[in-house]
Design a protein around this motif. Sequence first.
Motif, mmCIF file in Angstrom:
data_model
loop_
_atom_site.group_PDB
_atom_site.id
_atom_site.type_symbol
_atom_site.label_atom_id
_atom_site.label_comp_id
_atom_site.label_asym_id
_atom_site.label_seq_id
_atom_site.Cartn_x
_atom_site.Cartn_y
_atom_site.Cartn_z
ATOM 1 N N ASN A 1 51.671 134.345 -25.177
ATOM 2 C CA ASN A 1 51.969 132.949 -24.841
ATOM 3 C C ASN A 1 52.728 132.862 -23.520
ATOM 4 N N TRP A 2 53.678 133.769 -23.318
ATOM 5 C CA TRP A 2 54.432 133.773 -22.057
ATOM 6 C C TRP A 2 53.502 133.995 -20.868
ATOM 7 N N LEU A 3 52.558 134.927 -21.038
ATOM 8 C CA LEU A 3 51.648 135.250 -19.933
ATOM 9 C C LEU A 3 50.786 134.050 -19.545
ATOM 10 N N MET A 4 50.365 133.277 -20.536
ATOM 11 C CA MET A 4 49.534 132.107 -20.230
ATOM 12 C C MET A 4 50.298 131.061 -19.430
ATOM 13 N N GLU B 1 69.410 131.708 -11.503
ATOM 14 C CA GLU B 1 68.105 132.363 -11.342
ATOM 15 C C GLU B 1 67.639 132.994 -12.647
ATOM 16 N N ARG B 2 68.554 133.658 -13.339
ATOM 17 C CA ARG B 2 68.208 134.284 -14.624
ATOM 18 C C ARG B 2 67.794 133.214 -15.631
ATOM 19 N N GLN B 3 68.515 132.098 -15.667
ATOM 20 C CA GLN B 3 68.171 131.021 -16.596
ATOM 21 C C GLN B 3 66.829 130.398 -16.237
ATOM 22 N N ALA B 4 66.555 130.263 -14.935
ATOM 23 C CA ALA B 4 65.256 129.723 -14.515
ATOM 24 C C ALA B 4 64.123 130.634 -14.959
ATOM 25 N N LEU B 5 64.339 131.944 -14.886
ATOM 26 C CA LEU B 5 63.322 132.877 -15.379
ATOM 27 C C LEU B 5 63.104 132.689 -16.868
ATOM 28 N N LEU B 6 64.196 132.579 -17.609
ATOM 29 C CA LEU B 6 64.070 132.381 -19.056
ATOM 30 C C LEU B 6 63.370 131.066 -19.372
ATOM 31 N N ASP B 7 63.747 130.018 -18.654
ATOM 32 C CA ASP B 7 63.162 128.708 -18.917
ATOM 33 C C ASP B 7 61.698 128.630 -18.519
ATOM 34 N N SER B 8 61.268 129.516 -17.618
ATOM 35 C CA SER B 8 59.876 129.466 -17.173
ATOM 36 C C SER B 8 58.926 129.973 -18.247
ATOM 37 N N LEU B 9 59.447 130.619 -19.266
ATOM 38 C CA LEU B 9 58.624 131.120 -20.358
ATOM 39 C C LEU B 9 59.148 130.543 -21.671
ATOM 40 N N SER B 10 58.355 129.727 -22.292
ATOM 41 C CA SER B 10 58.771 129.075 -23.524
ATOM 42 C C SER B 10 58.114 129.738 -24.726
ATOM 43 N N ASP B 11 58.864 129.800 -25.819
ATOM 44 C CA ASP B 11 58.291 130.303 -27.072
ATOM 45 C C ASP B 11 57.485 129.220 -27.785
ATOM 46 N N HIS B 12 57.565 127.996 -27.297
ATOM 47 C CA HIS B 12 56.916 126.884 -27.981
ATOM 48 C C HIS B 12 55.662 126.409 -27.265
ATOM 49 N N TYR B 13 55.132 127.235 -26.391
ATOM 50 C CA TYR B 13 53.927 126.902 -25.641
ATOM 51 C C TYR B 13 52.722 127.029 -26.557
ATOM 52 N N ILE B 14 51.862 126.031 -26.522
ATOM 53 C CA ILE B 14 50.648 126.068 -27.345
ATOM 54 C C ILE B 14 49.471 126.297 -26.415
ATOM 55 N N PRO B 15 48.835 127.468 -26.513
ATOM 56 C CA PRO B 15 47.736 127.779 -25.599
ATOM 57 C C PRO B 15 46.505 126.929 -25.876
ATOM 58 N N ALA B 16 45.886 126.479 -24.804
ATOM 59 C CA ALA B 16 44.678 125.682 -24.952
ATOM 60 C C ALA B 16 43.431 126.488 -24.618
ATOM 61 N N HIS B 17 43.588 127.589 -23.873
ATOM 62 C CA HIS B 17 42.423 128.322 -23.380
ATOM 63 C C HIS B 17 42.434 129.777 -23.823
ATOM 64 N N GLU B 18 42.870 130.036 -25.027
ATOM 65 C CA GLU B 18 42.897 131.404 -25.504
ATOM 66 C C GLU B 18 41.601 131.660 -26.266
ATOM 67 N N ALA C 1 44.162 136.744 -15.964
ATOM 68 C CA ALA C 1 43.549 137.077 -17.249
ATOM 69 C C ALA C 1 44.346 138.186 -17.919
ATOM 70 N N TYR C 2 44.144 138.306 -19.228
ATOM 71 C CA TYR C 2 44.665 139.467 -19.933
ATOM 72 C C TYR C 2 43.715 139.819 -21.058
ATOM 73 N N LEU D 1 41.560 133.978 -20.111
ATOM 74 C CA LEU D 1 41.056 133.852 -18.752
ATOM 75 C C LEU D 1 41.436 132.464 -18.253
ATOM 76 N N ARG D 2 42.149 132.418 -17.145
ATOM 77 C CA ARG D 2 42.566 131.137 -16.554
ATOM 78 C C ARG D 2 41.325 130.395 -16.069
ATOM 79 N N ASN D 3 41.346 129.087 -16.220
ATOM 80 C CA ASN D 3 40.225 128.249 -15.768
ATOM 81 C C ASN D 3 39.937 128.486 -14.291
ATOM 82 N N GLY D 4 38.657 128.449 -13.952
ATOM 83 C CA GLY D 4 38.253 128.580 -12.562
ATOM 84 C C GLY D 4 37.940 130.003 -12.135
#
Length: 180
Positions: free
Chosen positions: A150-153, A48-65, A160-161, A75-78
């Motif tokens: 990036n994690w929040l997105m 479970e702890r690893q799944a939480l860590l894996d759910s947030l990547s440091d390599h995520y590239i935001p498209a809607h920031e 939104a944030y 703001l999330r689409n929609g």
Amino acid sequence: MAGPEQDDDAHALFRAAVKDARPLNAPRRLHHPPARPKPVPHQFIRDERQALLDSLSDHYIPAHELENGEELLYLRNGHAPDILSKLRRGHWVVQAAIDLHGLVADEARLYVASFLADCKKRGIRCVRIVHGKGLGSRNREPILKHKVRNWLMQKDEVIAYAQARREDGGSGAVIVLLKA
């Protein structure tokens, strides 16, 4: 006080009173071993702890920031664009907050993921995450600031944030609106 003669008389009286008594057949006592404790699912907890860590990547590239000078907004689409202005003005009351000062990126990622999961369970809608301005980090750069955003997105429950108002932490914090 009673003397030794009176004690002997009392014992003799007692023996005479119970001389015809038969001992009761006591029921057999069953010996039950103590209940075994429930096993602790250590591997499940690690997974479970690893799944939480894996759910947030440091390599995520935001498209809607959205960028507004130095301030970053999301703001999330929609969702209606006025959500961002309401969030920036403090329309929603901050119901929970965490402070990431002093944490390294991996610790912060786990803390943010578990915090958001807990808020979702408790039905909390608006939270503040203090990430700091990076003044204490190497090169005085806000490392956690960009990682947190990036994690929040990547979290589906984040609508939104926006950067916090000055009295709520300014550029060292972010106000997050979560799904109901």
